[in-house]
Design an enzyme around this catalytic site. Structure first.
Site, PDB file in Angstrom:
ATOM      1  N   LYS B 170      38.723  36.422  48.668  1.00  0.00           N
ATOM      2  CA  LYS B 170      37.254  36.410  48.536  1.00  0.00           C
ATOM      3  C   LYS B 170      36.737  35.217  47.721  1.00  0.00           C
ATOM      4  CE  LYS B 170      37.117  40.749  46.986  1.00  0.00           C
ATOM      5  NZ  LYS B 170      38.407  41.289  47.441  1.00  0.00           N
ATOM      6  N   HIS B 240      49.255  45.524  42.067  1.00  0.00           N
ATOM      7  CA  HIS B 240      48.635  44.228  41.828  1.00  0.00           C
ATOM      8  C   HIS B 240      47.502  44.396  40.816  1.00  0.00           C
ATOM      9  CE1 HIS B 240      46.521  46.115  45.217  1.00  0.00           C
ATOM     10  NE2 HIS B 240      45.442  45.455  44.849  1.00  0.00           N
ATOM     11  N   VAL B 241      47.196  43.288  40.139  1.00  0.00           N
ATOM     12  CA  VAL B 241      46.197  43.306  39.077  1.00  0.00           C
ATOM     13  C   VAL B 241      45.118  42.261  39.388  1.00  0.00           C
ATOM     14  CG1 VAL B 241      45.800  42.906  36.598  1.00  0.00           C
ATOM     15  CG2 VAL B 241      47.896  44.060  37.361  1.00  0.00           C
TER      16      VAL B 241
END
Lengths: 303, 303
Positions: B170, B240-241
Site C-alpha cells: 500500500k 508479521h508486524v
C-alpha cells in the site's frame, strides 16, 4: 421557530464579526477546518465541519438541486451540485472565550508516541494533571442537570456505579451512521484508566451493560455494531466512556488512544493493578504540556 | 457561462430523474455517499462527496452565512451554519450505464464486532483457518528471496528470531509521511497473536528493536514517530508486524484490529497464556467466511 432553533443575527451574529487570525488545523478528508479568531478582543476557536449525508433527505436533494457540468469521459461524468441551504448545513462549534490551552489543543503539530510506565505516571503525568486548572465544571453541570439536561439519553443515578449517557458534541444526532455518545460516571475523582482497579469492576460492567441496552433501545443499534472504549490520555480527567458506531471511523479510535472497555474489564479481572503497573503508549502533539514534561524528563525516544 | 461550467437542466437533469434503489455505501467521516439508482431503466452509480473547506473563501463564508443556534454550555456553543450555495458545493460523479461489477465495487457491507473467547478460537476460528486454502506461498517467496528481494529494507536471517522488513504494497515509498513497512518472521507456523506465548518473547523483542533501528537508519524516523503493531485477525496467517508513520492514519490501525507490539510483549511477560485465554474483539464484514461461522455458532451479539 419551526425546528426549534433560533436564528442569530447581530449580537448573536458571531461569525460575521469574527476576526480570523489563524487556521489551527484542517482536514480535507473530513471536510473540517478549525479557526482561531477574535471576537471583541477575546480569543475564540471556531470548528467548522460539514454534515454527513442523510438518507432521508436524499430524494429531496436529488430533485431540488442544480447540477453544474464539470467533465465527461466514457461512462464517467462529474458535476458540482448546488443544494438547498437546509440540506447542506455546516456544524459549527464555538469556544469562547478560548484560552491558550484551547488554541494549543486544536493547533495541529508534530506528534510523538509516549511510552508512559507506571513510574512515569506517578512522577510526570500525575503532578502535571494536578497542576492543571483545566476546569471540568461543564462535566458537573451535566451530571447535576444544570446544563444539557434535555440531551440526556439515559441515566443511572446510582452514585457508585451510575452514569449519564448523552450525545458527544461532535455528533449532530441526526444519523445513526456516525453515532457518538459519552457515558460520564457520577462518581467523582476517577481521573482516568490509570485510577482503575478491581474495585471499579461493578461500575465498568454496569456502563457496558446498560450503555449497550440504552443504545439498542434508542437507536436500534445492537452491541455488535458498537465500539465501546476509553481514551488514554483522555481530554478531561473525569472518567467517561465512548460509544461510537463501529462503522464510523471516529477521531481517537486508533490504538494510540483507545482502549476497549471489554479489554479493560478483562485486564482488571485478572490483575487489579494492571493499569497502575503497565506501560501505556499514547500519542501527544507538539506543544502539549504533558509532552514537554516527558521531554524534560528525558523519557521521549527520539533516537 | 462565466465560471466555465454549464448548468444542466432537463435532458441533463440527471439526478432529478434518478430512481434511487439502494445506498451502496456511505461515510460519515468523509461526508460521502454512494447511491445505486436507475435512469431510463439502466443502472447508474452516483457518488456524492462534500468539498473540503477552502481558506480563500473562509472570510466570505463567515460574513455571508446564517447561524442557527443549537446549544450552549459554559464556553462551548454550537450552531448549524447555512452557507451561500457557491461556497458549499458537492462533488458529484455519475457512472452510467453501470454494470454489476461497478455495483459490487461500490457496495459496502455491514460490519460487526466479534468477541472471540479462547474457546471460540479453538472451536470456530482455528478450524476455519485450517480449512482455508488461501496460499501463503507469496510470503515464502519473499522470505526465500524468490520475489521482491530488491525491495527488502532490512533482514535478520536468524531462523528463530529473524525477520525480513519490506515496504507494504500500500505504500508508494515516495513520502515518509505515509510510511508503511511489514516485518515478516522467518519462523514458520506462527499463525497469529493467538499462537504467541512467552517462548516468542525473544522473537518479538528482536523485531521491535531491530525494526526501529532499520527505520531510523533508512528513513530518519525515530521510534517515537512510529506505530508498531499486529493485526488480529490478520489478513494472512503467517506472523508479521506492521510499522507505520504515527502521523498516518493507516487502514487497520483502529483498536478493533490493531495491537501494539509493545503491549503484546508486556502482556506475555506477565502471563505467557495471555493470548490463548483472552477474549479478543475484532471487526468482520458481512460476507466474511469467519463471520458466517460465528453467526452459525450463535456467537454474534445481535440483541
Amino acid at each position: 421557530n419551526e425546528d426549534g432553533g433560533c436564528f442569530l443575527k447581530p449580537g448573536g451574529d458571531v461569525l460575521a464579526s469574527l476576526k480570523t487570525l489563524e487556521i489551527l488545523s484542517e482536514s480535507a478528508e473530513e471536510k473540517k477546518i478549525i479557526v482561531h479568531g477574535q471576537l471583541e478582543g477575546n480569543d475564540a476557536v471556531v470548528v467548522l465541519e460539514k454534515n454527513p449525508f442523510s438518507k432521508d433527505t436524499l430524494e429531496e436533494l436529488f430533485t431540488s438541486s442544480t447540477l453544474k457540468f464539470d467533465m465527461e469521459n466514457n461512462i464517467y461524468s462529474s458535476y458540482s451540485l448546488q443544494v438547498p441551504l437546509h440540506l447542506n448545513e455546516i456544524k459549527t462549534t464555538v469556544i469562547y472565550p478560548a484560552t491558550e490551552e484551547h488554541l494549543k489543543k486544536y493547533r495541529s503539530h508534530q506528534s510523538f508516541l509516549v511510552e508512559e510506565t507506571g513510574d512515569d505516571y506517578q512522577s510526570i503525568t500525575l503532578p502535571y494533571i494536578q497542576s492543571r486548572t483545566f476546569s471540568i465544571q461543564w462535566v458537573y453541570n451535566i451530571l447535576e442537570k444544570k446544563a444539557e439536561a434535555e440531551r440526556i439519553v439515559y441515566e443511572d443515578p446510582d452514585p457508585k456505579v451510575g452514569f449519564t449517557l448523552l450525545p458527544d458534541l461532535k455528533w449532530d444526532q441526526k444519523r445513526v451512521v456516525n453515532l457518538y455518545l459519552i457515558a460520564i460516571v457520577h462518581q467523582r475523582g476517577i481521573k482516568s484508566l490509570r485510577d482503575l482497579t478491581e474495585e471499579h469492576l461493578p461500575l465498568l460492567q454496569n456502563i457496558l451493560k446498560k450503555g449497550k441496552e440504552a443504545i439498542r433501545t434508542h437507536y436500534q443499534l445492537p452491541a455488535s455494531k458498537l465500539r465501546i472504549y476509553l481514551h488514554y490520555q483522555p481530554s478531561y480527567y473525569h472518567l467517561h466512556v465512548h460509544f461510537t458506531n463501529l462503522k464510523y471511523r471516529a477521531p481517537g479510535c486508533g490504538l494510540e488512544r483507545a482502549h476497549f472497555l471489554s479489554d479493560v474489564i478483562q485486564n482488571l479481572q485478572s490483575d487489579g493493578q494492571y493499569y497502575k503497573t503497565r506501560t501505556l503508549s499514547f500519542q501527544l502533539h507538539e506543544g502539549n504540556g504533558l509532552l514537554c514534561k516527558f521531554k524534560e524528563a528525558g523519557r521521549l525516544e527520539f533516537r
